[in-house]
Motif scaffolding. Sequence first.
Motif, PDB file in Angstrom:
ATOM      1  N   SER A 280       0.826  -1.215   0.000  1.00  0.00           N
ATOM      2  CA  SER A 280       0.000   0.000   0.000  1.00  0.00           C
ATOM      3  C   SER A 280       0.853   1.255   0.000  1.00  0.00           C
ATOM      4  O   SER A 280       0.649   2.148   0.817  1.00  0.00           O
ATOM      5  CB  SER A 280      -0.932  -0.006   1.202  1.00  0.00           C
ATOM      6  OG  SER A 280      -0.172   0.035   2.384  1.00  0.00           O
ATOM      7  N   ALA A 281       1.797   1.324  -0.891  1.00  0.00           N
ATOM      8  CA  ALA A 281       2.662   2.498  -0.911  1.00  0.00           C
ATOM      9  C   ALA A 281       3.082   2.874  -2.323  1.00  0.00           C
ATOM     10  O   ALA A 281       4.254   3.060  -2.594  1.00  0.00           O
ATOM     11  CB  ALA A 281       3.893   2.248  -0.055  1.00  0.00           C
ATOM     12  N   TRP A 282       2.143   2.989  -3.222  1.00  0.00           N
ATOM     13  CA  TRP A 282       2.480   3.495  -4.555  1.00  0.00           C
ATOM     14  C   TRP A 282       2.637   4.998  -4.505  1.00  0.00           C
ATOM     15  O   TRP A 282       3.474   5.557  -5.175  1.00  0.00           O
ATOM     16  CB  TRP A 282       1.429   3.066  -5.570  1.00  0.00           C
ATOM     17  CG  TRP A 282       1.684   1.693  -6.117  1.00  0.00           C
ATOM     18  CD1 TRP A 282       1.593   0.524  -5.439  1.00  0.00           C
ATOM     19  CD2 TRP A 282       2.120   1.351  -7.424  1.00  0.00           C
ATOM     20  NE1 TRP A 282       1.931  -0.523  -6.254  1.00  0.00           N
ATOM     21  CE2 TRP A 282       2.255  -0.048  -7.479  1.00  0.00           C
ATOM     22  CE3 TRP A 282       2.384   2.092  -8.562  1.00  0.00           C
ATOM     23  CZ2 TRP A 282       2.651  -0.720  -8.623  1.00  0.00           C
ATOM     24  CZ3 TRP A 282       2.778   1.418  -9.710  1.00  0.00           C
ATOM     25  CH2 TRP A 282       2.913   0.027  -9.735  1.00  0.00           C
ATOM     26  N   SER A 283       1.798   5.653  -3.712  1.00  0.00           N
ATOM     27  CA  SER A 283       1.918   7.097  -3.467  1.00  0.00           C
ATOM     28  C   SER A 283       1.761   7.322  -1.977  1.00  0.00           C
ATOM     29  O   SER A 283       0.859   6.772  -1.356  1.00  0.00           O
ATOM     30  CB  SER A 283       0.833   7.882  -4.199  1.00  0.00           C
ATOM     31  OG  SER A 283       0.969   7.772  -5.583  1.00  0.00           O
ATOM     32  N   VAL A 284       2.653   8.096  -1.411  1.00  0.00           N
ATOM     33  CA  VAL A 284       2.567   8.416   0.009  1.00  0.00           C
ATOM     34  C   VAL A 284       2.753   9.915   0.191  1.00  0.00           C
ATOM     35  O   VAL A 284       3.441  10.565  -0.588  1.00  0.00           O
ATOM     36  CB  VAL A 284       3.632   7.656   0.839  1.00  0.00           C
ATOM     37  CG1 VAL A 284       3.360   6.180   0.856  1.00  0.00           C
ATOM     38  CG2 VAL A 284       5.028   7.917   0.323  1.00  0.00           C
ATOM     39  N   GLY A 285       2.131  10.428   1.225  1.00  0.00           N
ATOM     40  CA  GLY A 285       2.291  11.842   1.518  1.00  0.00           C
ATOM     41  C   GLY A 285       1.502  12.227   2.742  1.00  0.00           C
ATOM     42  O   GLY A 285       0.299  11.986   2.821  1.00  0.00           O
ATOM     43  N   GLY A 286       2.180  12.797   3.709  1.00  0.00           N
ATOM     44  CA  GLY A 286       1.507  13.246   4.915  1.00  0.00           C
ATOM     45  C   GLY A 286       0.825  12.101   5.637  1.00  0.00           C
ATOM     46  O   GLY A 286       1.448  11.150   6.070  1.00  0.00           O
TER      47      GLY A 286
ATOM     48  N   VAL B 208       2.189   8.673 -15.437  1.00  0.00           N
ATOM     49  CA  VAL B 208       1.561   9.720 -16.235  1.00  0.00           C
ATOM     50  C   VAL B 208       0.213  10.140 -15.658  1.00  0.00           C
ATOM     51  O   VAL B 208      -0.110  11.323 -15.634  1.00  0.00           O
ATOM     52  CB  VAL B 208       1.407   9.242 -17.698  1.00  0.00           C
ATOM     53  CG1 VAL B 208       0.568  10.207 -18.503  1.00  0.00           C
ATOM     54  CG2 VAL B 208       2.768   9.052 -18.335  1.00  0.00           C
ATOM     55  N   MET B 209      -0.570   9.195 -15.181  1.00  0.00           N
ATOM     56  CA  MET B 209      -1.953   9.485 -14.809  1.00  0.00           C
ATOM     57  C   MET B 209      -2.175   9.772 -13.325  1.00  0.00           C
ATOM     58  O   MET B 209      -3.243  10.249 -12.971  1.00  0.00           O
ATOM     59  CB  MET B 209      -2.863   8.316 -15.210  1.00  0.00           C
ATOM     60  CG  MET B 209      -2.894   8.068 -16.699  1.00  0.00           C
ATOM     61  SD  MET B 209      -3.433   9.479 -17.677  1.00  0.00           S
ATOM     62  CE  MET B 209      -5.127   9.606 -17.189  1.00  0.00           C
ATOM     63  N   SER B 210      -1.216   9.477 -12.468  1.00  0.00           N
ATOM     64  CA  SER B 210      -1.446   9.727 -11.044  1.00  0.00           C
ATOM     65  C   SER B 210      -1.556  11.228 -10.799  1.00  0.00           C
ATOM     66  O   SER B 210      -0.889  12.025 -11.463  1.00  0.00           O
ATOM     67  CB  SER B 210      -0.320   9.126 -10.197  1.00  0.00           C
ATOM     68  OG  SER B 210       0.901   9.738 -10.492  1.00  0.00           O
ATOM     69  N   PRO B 211      -2.410  11.609  -9.859  1.00  0.00           N
ATOM     70  CA  PRO B 211      -2.592  13.039  -9.592  1.00  0.00           C
ATOM     71  C   PRO B 211      -1.286  13.702  -9.167  1.00  0.00           C
ATOM     72  O   PRO B 211      -0.554  13.163  -8.340  1.00  0.00           O
ATOM     73  CB  PRO B 211      -3.613  13.065  -8.454  1.00  0.00           C
ATOM     74  CG  PRO B 211      -4.214  11.714  -8.410  1.00  0.00           C
ATOM     75  CD  PRO B 211      -3.252  10.770  -9.033  1.00  0.00           C
TER      76      PRO B 211
ATOM     77  N   ALA C 246       6.543   0.788  -3.228  1.00  0.00           N
ATOM     78  CA  ALA C 246       5.961  -0.211  -4.125  1.00  0.00           C
ATOM     79  C   ALA C 246       6.118   0.216  -5.583  1.00  0.00           C
ATOM     80  O   ALA C 246       6.379  -0.611  -6.466  1.00  0.00           O
ATOM     81  CB  ALA C 246       4.488  -0.431  -3.788  1.00  0.00           C
ATOM     82  N   TYR C 247       5.993   1.500  -5.828  1.00  0.00           N
ATOM     83  CA  TYR C 247       6.209   2.051  -7.165  1.00  0.00           C
ATOM     84  C   TYR C 247       7.664   1.848  -7.592  1.00  0.00           C
ATOM     85  O   TYR C 247       7.941   1.444  -8.724  1.00  0.00           O
ATOM     86  CB  TYR C 247       5.833   3.535  -7.142  1.00  0.00           C
ATOM     87  CG  TYR C 247       6.161   4.298  -8.392  1.00  0.00           C
ATOM     88  CD1 TYR C 247       5.321   4.244  -9.489  1.00  0.00           C
ATOM     89  CD2 TYR C 247       7.304   5.091  -8.458  1.00  0.00           C
ATOM     90  CE1 TYR C 247       5.617   4.965 -10.639  1.00  0.00           C
ATOM     91  CE2 TYR C 247       7.602   5.809  -9.595  1.00  0.00           C
ATOM     92  CZ  TYR C 247       6.762   5.740 -10.682  1.00  0.00           C
ATOM     93  OH  TYR C 247       7.059   6.438 -11.811  1.00  0.00           O
ATOM     94  N   VAL C 248       8.573   2.105  -6.682  1.00  0.00           N
ATOM     95  CA  VAL C 248      10.006   1.920  -6.973  1.00  0.00           C
ATOM     96  C   VAL C 248      10.314   0.444  -7.221  1.00  0.00           C
ATOM     97  O   VAL C 248      11.080   0.104  -8.134  1.00  0.00           O
ATOM     98  CB  VAL C 248      10.867   2.488  -5.824  1.00  0.00           C
ATOM     99  CG1 VAL C 248      12.331   2.157  -6.027  1.00  0.00           C
ATOM    100  CG2 VAL C 248      10.662   3.985  -5.686  1.00  0.00           C
ATOM    101  N   LEU C 249       9.708  -0.441  -6.432  1.00  0.00           N
ATOM    102  CA  LEU C 249       9.931  -1.874  -6.644  1.00  0.00           C
ATOM    103  C   LEU C 249       9.431  -2.331  -8.013  1.00  0.00           C
ATOM    104  O   LEU C 249      10.037  -3.197  -8.644  1.00  0.00           O
ATOM    105  CB  LEU C 249       9.242  -2.687  -5.548  1.00  0.00           C
ATOM    106  CG  LEU C 249       9.868  -2.627  -4.163  1.00  0.00           C
ATOM    107  CD1 LEU C 249       9.068  -3.469  -3.181  1.00  0.00           C
ATOM    108  CD2 LEU C 249      11.313  -3.082  -4.196  1.00  0.00           C
ATOM    109  N   ALA C 250       8.341  -1.744  -8.472  1.00  0.00           N
ATOM    110  CA  ALA C 250       7.853  -2.083  -9.811  1.00  0.00           C
ATOM    111  C   ALA C 250       8.870  -1.657 -10.865  1.00  0.00           C
ATOM    112  O   ALA C 250       9.141  -2.404 -11.815  1.00  0.00           O
ATOM    113  CB  ALA C 250       6.499  -1.405 -10.068  1.00  0.00           C
ATOM    114  N   TRP C 251       9.457  -0.478 -10.697  1.00  0.00           N
ATOM    115  CA  TRP C 251      10.469  -0.024 -11.656  1.00  0.00           C
ATOM    116  C   TRP C 251      11.749  -0.850 -11.552  1.00  0.00           C
ATOM    117  O   TRP C 251      12.458  -1.023 -12.539  1.00  0.00           O
ATOM    118  CB  TRP C 251      10.776   1.455 -11.478  1.00  0.00           C
ATOM    119  CG  TRP C 251       9.842   2.327 -12.246  1.00  0.00           C
ATOM    120  CD1 TRP C 251       8.951   3.205 -11.733  1.00  0.00           C
ATOM    121  CD2 TRP C 251       9.705   2.415 -13.670  1.00  0.00           C
ATOM    122  NE1 TRP C 251       8.258   3.822 -12.747  1.00  0.00           N
ATOM    123  CE2 TRP C 251       8.701   3.368 -13.942  1.00  0.00           C
ATOM    124  CE3 TRP C 251      10.316   1.785 -14.732  1.00  0.00           C
ATOM    125  CZ2 TRP C 251       8.303   3.691 -15.247  1.00  0.00           C
ATOM    126  CZ3 TRP C 251       9.918   2.110 -16.033  1.00  0.00           C
ATOM    127  CH2 TRP C 251       8.938   3.057 -16.270  1.00  0.00           C
TER     128      TRP C 251
END
Length: 155
Positions: free
Chosen positions: A26-32, A117-120, A130-135
Amino acid sequence: MLLILLGVLIMHLVILILLIVSTAASAWSVGGDMSTDLWYNCMTSNGGYHCKPASSEDWIQAVQALMILSLLFCFFSLIVFVFQLFKLVKGGRFFFTAIFQILASVFVMCAAIIYTVMSPDDGSVKFGYAYVLAWVAFPLSLISGFIYIVLRKKE
């Protein structure tokens, strides 16, 4: 030859683990106080952790589908590799394993590109692990696929 096969098998298992973690974490995008993955948007508020399903937009569903496909193709590639290890004739190449692994690489790359491209674009939100692991899984699975093309079965 045994060490090469063991190394390729370990690399394949590492790629499979990376894909599983990047798809499920559960960490493709994190913030605050917020974290977003492919399935849920979660936030911490008033001392509680509240999650709601991810948006039903087409792009997030495409990313979900591509990540699952990459996971399945990587798993099928592992099964085909073990099968070919015992049934392939001497001097034969692991073409089917390579095709499945390269397809897994292409799917994870497409999923990560679509998410990028599409994430806000919000100033407080950053890409998660998780995003970094995908890359990271993308070039590893591509390299693994090319290794399977070069690899020949010996005695």
